[in-house]
Design an enzyme around this catalytic site. Structure first.
Site, PDB file in Angstrom:
ATOM      1  N   SER A 261       0.822  -1.244   0.166  1.00  0.00           N
ATOM      2  CA  SER A 261       0.127  -0.022  -0.026  1.00  0.00           C
ATOM      3  C   SER A 261       1.017   1.179  -0.266  1.00  0.00           C
ATOM      4  CB  SER A 261      -0.805  -0.116   1.136  1.00  0.00           C
ATOM      5  OG  SER A 261      -1.819   1.211   1.164  1.00  0.00           O
ATOM      6  N   PHE A 334      -8.095   3.913   1.887  1.00  0.00           N
ATOM      7  CA  PHE A 334      -9.107   2.954   1.663  1.00  0.00           C
ATOM      8  C   PHE A 334      -8.568   1.622   1.539  1.00  0.00           C
ATOM      9  CE2 PHE A 334      -9.561   0.221  -2.322  1.00  0.00           C
ATOM     10  CZ  PHE A 334     -10.876  -0.059  -2.077  1.00  0.00           C
ATOM     11  N   GLU A 335      -7.243   1.127   1.242  1.00  0.00           N
ATOM     12  CA  GLU A 335      -6.522  -0.050   1.397  1.00  0.00           C
ATOM     13  C   GLU A 335      -6.478  -0.399   2.596  1.00  0.00           C
ATOM     14  OE1 GLU A 335      -4.061   0.508  -2.960  1.00  0.00           O
ATOM     15  OE2 GLU A 335      -2.919   0.842  -1.114  1.00  0.00           O
ATOM     16  N   LEU A 336      -5.762   0.483   3.453  1.00  0.00           N
ATOM     17  CA  LEU A 336      -5.714   0.091   4.818  1.00  0.00           C
ATOM     18  C   LEU A 336      -6.823  -0.199   5.744  1.00  0.00           C
ATOM     19  CD1 LEU A 336      -2.812   2.730   5.818  1.00  0.00           C
ATOM     20  CD2 LEU A 336      -2.413   0.464   4.893  1.00  0.00           C
ATOM     21  N   SER A 339      -7.873  -3.420   4.562  1.00  0.00           N
ATOM     22  CA  SER A 339      -7.194  -4.620   5.241  1.00  0.00           C
ATOM     23  C   SER A 339      -7.545  -4.714   6.676  1.00  0.00           C
ATOM     24  CB  SER A 339      -5.813  -4.137   4.971  1.00  0.00           C
ATOM     25  OG  SER A 339      -5.217  -3.916   3.703  1.00  0.00           O
TER      26      SER A 339
END
Length: 379
Positions: A261, A334-336, A339
């Protein structure tokens, strides 16, 4: 037709020997006083390293072919000479190393003229070597030096009966992103026996530009089937990728060790981080390299988010590269967030001035391109 493969090999050997003879004629002008066989070989290896490497690669290829024939209960066909033996069997090498040639060279030797001539020749060769090295490095820049976890599935899918041309192109482009023994074998087989002209030529070009010895095969003669002349530009979008992931396509079979990320603005350091992970045989998902055929920046949409979610799900670990750029990126947030929602273990490479926060810290050595950690990654 019996003997065709062997005759092609002999013809190829003759062409290689002709090129080597031209090289050695130039090299013979810069030989030192009282040179010998060892001197000549060392000078050739020093000033023509790519030609020497290709001799080694060619020997390995044809030795493997003979071993395969032997394993199948057939007679060996090629009997290639080891590189050193090949080199010293060249007629021009035998001539250069003859007593008369060496005696004549020593009798006319001028040390000052030799030093000047050798310095110019060496500088010219070093420029040529540097230029070729840079081209090879550029071609390999985004290729991961690791065997992908899904390689066997992809290769099996490529050879599956009934697979479409576009599906073959997709698998080709996916495996093109990795450098390993299995991917090399895959591309060599395609360059030698793939019946579609576009894919065979693509395999040849890929091997050549990435620094491998390969021979361009001629197009097949005779009546051509439709598949042999099919071609495609393979222009794809995020939606195309999503459809593939949601179907029983090879894209759904992918598995990654690490999802990185990050901000695309930090691409130069991300390339180094990927190389550091690859040294540890860890495969990486990085959107602009791993899905470069689908996730084009000018085609960003809601489908892109769905694809990234799937890639996070397919990744065993999440590594957040913390920089000033990534801290400002809504894509990274958004990715974190997703996750954490999945309960993924979060690792952090902190390249910012801020504290690490709640994550497992990985130490990254930028200069040596190495990564170490105190907590284990899921493998």
């Amino acid at each position: 037709m019996p003997g065709v493969a062997k005759r092609k090999y002999v013809g190829e050997t003759m062409r290689i020997n002709k090129n080597l003879s031209q090289v050695l004629r130039r090299l013979s002008d810069v030989l030192p006083y009282n040179y010998n066989a060892e001197t000549l070989l060392e000078l050739f290896q020093q000033l023509y390293p790519h030609e020497w490497r290709e001799l080694n690669q060619r020997f390995d290829q044809y030795k493997e072919k003979d071993e395969f024939l032997l394993k199948k209960g057939k007679k060996i066909r090629y009997k290639p000479n080891p590189p050193k033996e090949h080199f010293f069997k060249l007629p021009i090498v035998k001539n250069i190393l003859s007593k008369g040639r060496i005696a004549k060279h020593n009798a006319n030797f001028d040390e000052l003229a030799y030093q000047e001539r050798f310095a110019k020749f060496k500088a010219k060769r070093e420029n040529a070597i540097r230029s070729r090295n840079e081209k090879i490095a550029k071609a390999n820049e985004l290729i991961q030096n690791v065997e992908p976890l899904f390689i066997d599935t992809f290769i099996a899918a490529y050879h599956k009966r009934g697979i479409s041309f576009d599906e073959k192109m997709e698998i080709f482009k996916e495996l093109q992103k990795y450098k390993s023994k299995k991917t090399a074998e895959f591309f060599y087989k395609l360059s030698e026996s793939e019946r579609n002209n576009q894919i065979r030529n693509m395999a040849f070009k890929h091997l050549q530009v990435t620094g491998n010895y390969v021979k361009l095969r001629k197009n097949f003669n005779g009546k051509k089937k439709e598949y042999m002349t099919e071609s495609s530009e393979f222009f794809m979008t995020p939606l195309d990728l999503l459809k593939r992931i949601e179907s029983n396509n090879v894209q759904n079979k992918k598995v990654y060790d690490v999802f990185i990320s990050h901000s695309y603005k930090d691409s130069s350091v991300i390339k180094k981080i990927i190389k550091a992970f690859n040294k540890l045989s860890i495969s990486i998902y990085c959107d602009w390299t791993s899905d470069s055929d689908f996730l084009k920046r000018e085609l960003v949409s809601e489908y892109t988010k769905v694809v990234l979610k799937k890639r996070i799900e397919q990744s065993k670990n999440i590594v957040f590269v913390k920089t000033d750029n990534s801290l400002e990126s809504h894509w990274v947030r958004f990715e974190l967030d997703y996750s954490r929602e999945l309960g993924k273990t979060l690792f952090c490479i902190n390249l910012s001035d801020e504290a690490e926060g709640e994550c497992n810290v990985l130490q990254f050595d930028v200069k040596n391109e190495t990564i170490s950690w105190t907590t284990g990654l899921v493998k």
